[in-house]
Write a protein that holds these residues in place. Structure first.
Motif, PDB file in Angstrom:
ATOM      1  N   HIS A  89       0.839  -1.187   0.000  1.00 13.50           N
ATOM      2  CA  HIS A  89       0.000   0.000   0.000  1.00 13.50           C
ATOM      3  C   HIS A  89       0.880   1.245   0.000  1.00 13.50           C
ATOM      4  N   GLY A  90       0.275   2.365  -0.230  1.00 13.13           N
ATOM      5  CA  GLY A  90       1.027   3.613  -0.215  1.00 13.13           C
ATOM      6  C   GLY A  90       1.641   3.909   1.131  1.00 13.13           C
ATOM      7  N   PRO A 115      -4.017   3.316  -3.975  1.00 13.32           N
ATOM      8  CA  PRO A 115      -2.601   3.692  -4.120  1.00 13.32           C
ATOM      9  C   PRO A 115      -1.672   2.533  -3.747  1.00 13.32           C
ATOM     10  N   TYR A 116      -0.625   2.315  -4.529  1.00 12.67           N
ATOM     11  CA  TYR A 116       0.314   1.229  -4.289  1.00 12.67           C
ATOM     12  C   TYR A 116       1.735   1.674  -4.626  1.00 12.67           C
ATOM     13  N   LEU A 117       2.686   0.817  -4.226  1.00 10.15           N
ATOM     14  CA  LEU A 117       4.069   0.960  -4.659  1.00 10.15           C
ATOM     15  C   LEU A 117       4.691  -0.425  -4.688  1.00 10.15           C
ATOM     16  N   GLU A 132       4.950   6.009  -5.897  1.00  9.50           N
ATOM     17  CA  GLU A 132       3.572   5.583  -5.617  1.00  9.50           C
ATOM     18  C   GLU A 132       2.699   5.803  -6.850  1.00  9.50           C
TER      19      GLU A 132
END
Length: 356
Positions: A89-90, A115-117, A132
């Motif tokens: 997750h972010g 949102p992710y990374l 992100e």
């Protein structure tokens, strides 16, 4: 014969009579027969949100319809297989982890919008963390530039206190003996040995002065004096020998503590002999003799060995308290001091040329 027109009129009249007799509610009520509920009633019984369109709309949101893919490569563009790839997750919370394939590729599926990374960790490479990104429904996102750089070599340096290093060196020195039996505790074979603390100087002096071989030396020296009738005031026999033994014991113990512990602690001087081990025989002899007069300070500077001089003089002065009255005086002080220096030079020569 009834005409066709009359027959038609009769049928119409019969249908009209039937509709008048049957109630209107009976016509509109669904009928339940052997085959179950009629199609009209079934359509009314189904929930309004159970239609095909609503079902298709809810499935992607529940299971996740987006995907995240990419290829792990090095700075030259070569694929990196076996890298640990994590989707998070972010806020950094890890969700899924997988290993990159032989061609460096990875692919996370059934991801919910948000949102992710991506974090990539591979042996020998620096940790990679993507920027992100935000996924939408049904989006197939490809992470750009998943390029890993070579990890910078980490050199771990452990800094230990000087006192700890000196303690380790003392343990080694306390095992040293010349010719297999003679104590060699005060010889350092390390050119830049760590300086000793005051406590360590006293500890080493105690270890050396009460060594069994040192006690044997006291007994031999007392026997020689007994045989030559030195210090005749002590007399002969067992009483004379015991007095001579006590005197030599006191000489040695006071000299050792004063020259190796008390004055070295007060004057911050190193009481050890530093082995040269190389060069000509003459240079090594000179080094051994000079070391009786020259030593190191605790800071490593070369200084006059005032600890030895003062220690031997004070030890000689103390001997006036227990030697026979006829032998006391300044002569005894300087004699014992000279004997102490001569013994130290002889010991240094033995240390230099009889390395174990």
């Amino acid at each position: 014969m009834v005409s066709p027109i009359n027959r038609l009129r009769a049928v119409v009249a019969s249908v009209s009579l039937l509709l008048w007799i049957v109630p209107a509610s009976a016509v509109s009520r669904p009928r339940i027969g052997a085959r179950g509920i009629s199609s009209g009633a079934l359509s009314d019984a189904l929930p309004r949100d159970a239609g095909p369109q609503n079902s298709a709309r809810k499935t992607p949101a529940a299971e996740g319809s987006a995907s995240v893919a990419g290829t792990v490569v090095d700075v030259r563009g070569a694929a990196i297989p076996g890298a640990d790839v994590s989707l998070a997750h972010g806020d950094g919370t890890q969700l899924q982890t997988m290993v990159s394939e032989a061609n460096g590729e990875f692919n996370f599926t059934k991801i919910l919008p948000g949102p992710y990374l991506v974090v990539v960790n591979a042996k020998g490479f620096a940790l990679f963390t993507s920027a992100e990104f935000v996924l939408t429904v049904l989006q197939a996102y490809e992470v750009p530039n998943v390029s890993l750089s070579i990890a910078t070599a980490n050199m771990e340096v452990t800094v230990r206190p000087t006192e700890m290093i000196a303690a380790e060196q003392i343990k080694t020195e306390e095992q040293q003996r010349l010719i297999g039996f003679y104590p060699n505790f005060y010889t350092s074979y390390i050119h830049d040995a760590a300086p000793l603390t005051a406590k360590q100087k006293f500890s080493l002096a105690t270890r050396g002065t009460f060594d069994p071989v040192a006690m044997l030396g006291v007994g031999v020296a007392a026997g020689i004096e007994q045989g030559t009738n030195a210090y005749a005031g002590y007399g002969q026999g067992a009483v004379g020998y015991s007095k001579r033994f006590a005197a030599k014991f006191a000489d040695g113990r006071s000299s050792d503590f004063l020259t190796h512990a008390v004055f070295p602690a007060l004057l911050h001087q190193d009481p050890r002999y530093y082995y040269q081990g190389s060069g000509s025989i003459k240079s090594r002899i000179m080094h051994a003799v000079r070391s009786a007069f020259i030593t190191r300070s605790d800071s490593g500077r070369t200084v006059f060995n005032s600890s030895y001089l003062l220690g031997d003089m004070c030890s000689g002065a103390l001997s006036n308290l227990y030697y026979p009255q006829a032998n006391r005086g300044a002569h005894l002080v300087f004699t014992n001091a000279a004997i102490g220096f001569a013994g130290r030079i002889g010991t240094n020569l033995l240390r230099e040329f009889a390395k174990p």
